[in-house]
Scaffold this motif. Structure first.
Motif, mmCIF file in Angstrom:
data_model
loop_
_atom_site.group_PDB
_atom_site.id
_atom_site.type_symbol
_atom_site.label_atom_id
_atom_site.label_comp_id
_atom_site.label_asym_id
_atom_site.label_seq_id
_atom_site.Cartn_x
_atom_site.Cartn_y
_atom_site.Cartn_z
ATOM 1 N N GLU A 147 0.840 -1.188 0.000
ATOM 2 C CA GLU A 147 0.000 0.000 0.000
ATOM 3 C C GLU A 147 0.882 1.247 0.000
ATOM 4 O O GLU A 147 1.334 1.705 1.056
ATOM 5 N N GLU A 148 1.102 1.792 -1.187
ATOM 6 C CA GLU A 148 1.887 3.013 -1.256
ATOM 7 C C GLU A 148 0.975 4.212 -1.080
ATOM 8 O O GLU A 148 -0.182 4.197 -1.513
ATOM 9 N N PRO A 149 1.446 5.276 -0.455
ATOM 10 C CA PRO A 149 0.589 6.453 -0.250
ATOM 11 C C PRO A 149 0.275 7.120 -1.583
ATOM 12 O O PRO A 149 1.088 7.084 -2.522
ATOM 13 N N PRO A 150 -0.910 7.732 -1.718
ATOM 14 C CA PRO A 150 -1.257 8.414 -2.971
ATOM 15 C C PRO A 150 -0.271 9.548 -3.256
ATOM 16 O O PRO A 150 0.099 10.319 -2.365
ATOM 17 N N SER A 151 0.143 9.633 -4.505
ATOM 18 C CA SER A 151 1.111 10.664 -4.882
ATOM 19 C C SER A 151 0.973 10.969 -6.362
ATOM 20 O O SER A 151 0.283 10.246 -7.098
ATOM 21 N N ALA A 152 1.622 12.040 -6.796
ATOM 22 C CA ALA A 152 1.647 12.431 -8.206
ATOM 23 C C ALA A 152 2.942 13.179 -8.463
ATOM 24 O O ALA A 152 3.443 13.891 -7.592
ATOM 25 N N LYS A 153 3.475 13.005 -9.661
ATOM 26 C CA LYS A 153 4.712 13.702 -10.035
ATOM 27 C C LYS A 153 4.530 14.387 -11.384
ATOM 28 O O LYS A 153 3.811 13.890 -12.254
ATOM 29 N N THR A 154 5.169 15.539 -11.543
ATOM 30 C CA THR A 154 5.090 16.295 -12.790
ATOM 31 C C THR A 154 6.016 15.652 -13.816
ATOM 32 O O THR A 154 7.199 15.426 -13.540
ATOM 33 N N ILE A 155 5.467 15.342 -15.005
ATOM 34 C CA ILE A 155 6.291 14.700 -16.038
ATOM 35 C C ILE A 155 6.562 15.629 -17.212
ATOM 36 O O ILE A 155 7.499 15.400 -17.966
ATOM 37 N N ASN A 156 5.766 16.696 -17.379
ATOM 38 C CA ASN A 156 6.025 17.636 -18.462
ATOM 39 C C ASN A 156 5.225 18.913 -18.260
ATOM 40 O O ASN A 156 4.176 18.909 -17.605
ATOM 41 N N VAL A 157 5.719 19.996 -18.858
ATOM 42 C CA VAL A 157 5.047 21.301 -18.773
ATOM 43 C C VAL A 157 5.087 21.929 -20.161
ATOM 44 O O VAL A 157 6.150 22.032 -20.783
ATOM 45 N N PHE A 158 3.915 22.342 -20.675
ATOM 46 C CA PHE A 158 3.814 23.037 -21.964
ATOM 47 C C PHE A 158 3.430 24.489 -21.693
ATOM 48 O O PHE A 158 2.429 24.750 -21.014
ATOM 49 N N ARG A 159 4.180 25.412 -22.246
ATOM 50 C CA ARG A 159 3.923 26.840 -22.012
ATOM 51 C C ARG A 159 3.457 27.510 -23.296
ATOM 52 O O ARG A 159 3.876 27.134 -24.396
ATOM 53 N N ASP A 160 2.597 28.495 -23.144
ATOM 54 C CA ASP A 160 2.118 29.279 -24.284
ATOM 55 C C ASP A 160 3.315 29.962 -24.957
ATOM 56 O O ASP A 160 4.025 30.746 -24.326
ATOM 57 N N PRO A 161 3.581 29.688 -26.245
ATOM 58 C CA PRO A 161 4.772 30.255 -26.890
ATOM 59 C C PRO A 161 4.708 31.764 -27.138
ATOM 60 O O PRO A 161 5.735 32.370 -27.471
ATOM 61 N N ASN A 162 3.538 32.382 -26.988
ATOM 62 C CA ASN A 162 3.389 33.799 -27.318
ATOM 63 C C ASN A 162 3.830 34.688 -26.153
ATOM 64 O O ASN A 162 3.829 34.265 -24.991
ATOM 65 N N GLU A 163 4.186 35.928 -26.488
ATOM 66 C CA GLU A 163 4.617 36.873 -25.457
ATOM 67 C C GLU A 163 3.461 37.260 -24.558
ATOM 68 O O GLU A 163 3.596 37.348 -23.342
#
Length: 594
Positions: free
Chosen positions: A143-159
């Protein structure tokens, strides 16, 4: 067998094959060493170099034609008989067998084979090599504790950054993500703001795979579940457009602006149809429109969300969210900006009958509305400061709800693989994961995705990866732990029992409230009738009540007076006794000392 759909691909889209040829080595470029750089080098002493006594050769791979093997048993045909013996004659074969069995060579051979066979039989009787020893044992998973990890981030390419208002996963494996970008503060948007939205490859966050170029900012964007190349989008100016990724970034066709919505299109959903080209949309102009992308000249059907069922557009409720379950093709639901949920039946005979009922909902716009994928009668709504779970059978109140949060809720969705798990996002940038089998008062897992509001949320079909779109256009991919995306033992039965129990409880409460309201109405009617027609019996009853009250008060006063008299007498007796003791002479000196 009927051919439902034929997948085609142009020959020009295939990759070119490698053509190898045998030719001598060629010198393409010769870089002459720079003698001035020798002063910058440091001599390495000692110097170890690995040397292989083999010739270095180039390496390449090629796909050859696959050779398929097949295992076959021996095709035994009766044989081995001498030429003078006919195998079909039973008497001849019996006579030949008896003759052979008397030979010494046959007896020795059978004895040798018999010992080997006997050993195999005894071994098989002693140990069954195919026995499953741990077949009935339950595997205890860690029984592992509930968790989440960030695997990617997409950013708006515009200024000039815009909000990621809508997310849609690629239907075939979820390897791409379509993100619609628009400024939710429409009136404050700069004229230099880009209209582009993007399709991202989840493995490559540096550059979008394809740019979607609408004529007006996209508020929603949705992949076609039957054709992964087709997307439909709803624009800020009310138009509906569809794209074919094989034909480039520009829309293939758009609806005429005079036939479209008059407000931004907040939600589009593909319908379950044979052609796979039908969809419908909702907008805050109070209309639900059905479309066929093969002819976007005008909607195929319209519905005005007028709760009075008079189809008056001035009284219509603005649609913010839509819900459609393919297993119930005639039903759909609309979440409105006034906070109520409208349940509709598309196949009703008249337009007025298409609005079946209204659920009271929330204090603010219903930003998300979705049926449970395992129990379609129960649906989730997200609005104001809570998320609520409803049952179609109860129209006056929800059956379950979360606590009131400090921040406004912006989106929510069910897990596609676990019936007890759903997700919500808030204005403070957090993602809450709720597991109602584990805990109901608080979320099982709360993740701070970013420091700004999270406006959109979408879960991949396998339930493992969650995409969250923020106010500044940053889309974050989170991978959940296995416990949150793996069906638990007996989970469906437990969730079904929980929903049924809560539904039954609300039905009892609803019946009790209805009974109390009826009783109050009856009493008020009786009171009005009694005021209009006073009766002598009531007067006599009132007189008797007043007389009884007076007698009761008189008895209490008499009891109080007698109690006060007894207290006065006790005080006087005590004072008299104390005076007598003080006047008595002290004859005994010991008593005087005492």
């Amino acid at each position: 067998m009927e051919i439902v759909y034929v997948y085609t691909k142009k020959r020009s889209e295939f990759g070119r094959q490698c053509n190898f040829s045998d030719r001598p080595a060629e010198l393409h470029v010769d870089v002459v060493p720079d003698p001035t750089l020798t002063t910058e080098f440091i001599e390495r002493n000692p110097c170890d170099t690995a040397i292989q006594c083999t010739q270095e050769m180039s390496e390449h791979e090629v796909n050859t034609e696959r050779f398929e093997t097949e295992s076959r048993g021996i095709n035994h045909v009766e044989g081995g008989w001498p030429k003078d013996i006919n195998p079909a004659e039973v008497e001849q074969t019996i006579r030949f067998r008896k003759k052979v069995e008397k030979e010494e060579h046959y007896i020795n051979t059978v004895q040798q084979l018999g010992s080997v066979m006997e050993h195999c039989i005894k071994q098989n009787n002693a140990i069954d090599i195919y026995e499953e020893y741990f077949d009935n044992m339950e595997v205890e998973s860690a029984e592992e504790p509930p968790s989440a990890k960030t695997i990617n981030v997409f950013r708006d390419p515009n200024e000039i950054k815009r909000t990621a208002t809508s997310l849609s996963w690629y239907p075939d494996g979820g390897k791409k993500l379509a993100v619609a970008y628009s400024n939710l503060e429409f009136q404050r948007s700069s004229p230099d703001t880009s209209f582009d939205s993007y399709i991202w490859d989840i493995e490559n966050p540096n550059k979008p795979e394809l740019t979607v170029k609408p004529v007006s900012p996209l508020v929603c964007l949705e992949y076609n579940p039957k054709d992964s190349h087709i997307l439909v989008g709803g624009c800020y100016n009310g138009q509906i457009a569809f794209w074919d990724t094989r034909k480039g970034s520009h829309p293939v066709e758009m609806s005429p602006i005079e036939q479209s919505h008059r407000d931004p299109v907040y939600k589009t959903i593909w319908l379950q149809s044979k052609t796979g080209t039908e969809c419908f949309s909702s907008s805050t102009d109070g209309q639900v429109l059905w479309w066929d992308i093969r002819k976007l000249g005008e909607p195929t059907e319209k519905l005005v969300l007028d709760p009075t069922r008079k189809l008056n557009i001035d009284n219509a409720l603005g649609g913010i969210s839509l819900e459609y379950e393919p297993t119930m093709p005639t039903k759909f639901m609309v979440g409105t900006e006034q906070g109520s949920i409208v349940s509709c039946n598309r196949k009703a005979k008249t337009p007025a009958e298409k609005i079946v009922c209204l659920y009271p909902g929330h204090y603010g716009p219903v930003y998300s509305l979705q049926r449970n994928p395992f129990f379609p009668k129960n649906f989730l709504t997200v609005g104001d400061w809570t998320a609520r779970i409803w049952s179609e059978d109860i129209r006056e109140a929800c059956i379950m709800w979360t606590k009131y949060h400090m921040s406004y809720l912006t989106d929510g969705t069910w897990s596609p693989v676990r019936p007890a798990v759903f997700f919500t996002t808030k204005m403070d940038g957090t993602l809450d994961v709720w597991d109602y089998l584990f805990k109901q008062n608080d979320p099982t897992l709360s993740i701070q995705v970013c420091d700004e509001a999270v406006h959109s949320l979408r879960v991949q079909d396998n339930g493992r990866i969650v995409a969250c779109g923020s106010h500044s256009g940053t889309t974050t991919l989170l991978e959940l732990s296995s416990g949150l995306c793996t069906m638990q033992k007996n989970e469906k039965n437990l969730v079904s029992g929980m929903f049924e129990r809560e539904t039954k409880r609300e039905k009892i409460l609803e019946a009790r409230h209805r009974e109390m309201r009826l009783k109050e109405r009856t009493q008020s009617q009786q009171g009005a009738r009694q005021d209009e027609e006073p009766r002598a019996e009531d007067d006599e009853e009132n007189e008797l009540i007043e007389k009884a009250e007076k007698e009761f008060l008189r008895a209490i006063e008499a009891e109080k007076k007698s109690l006060e008299g007894r207290q006065v007498e006790e005080i006087e007796e005590k004072e008299k006794a104390s005076e007598e003791e003080s006047e008595k002479p002290a004859d005994d000196p010991q008593q005087a000392e005492d």
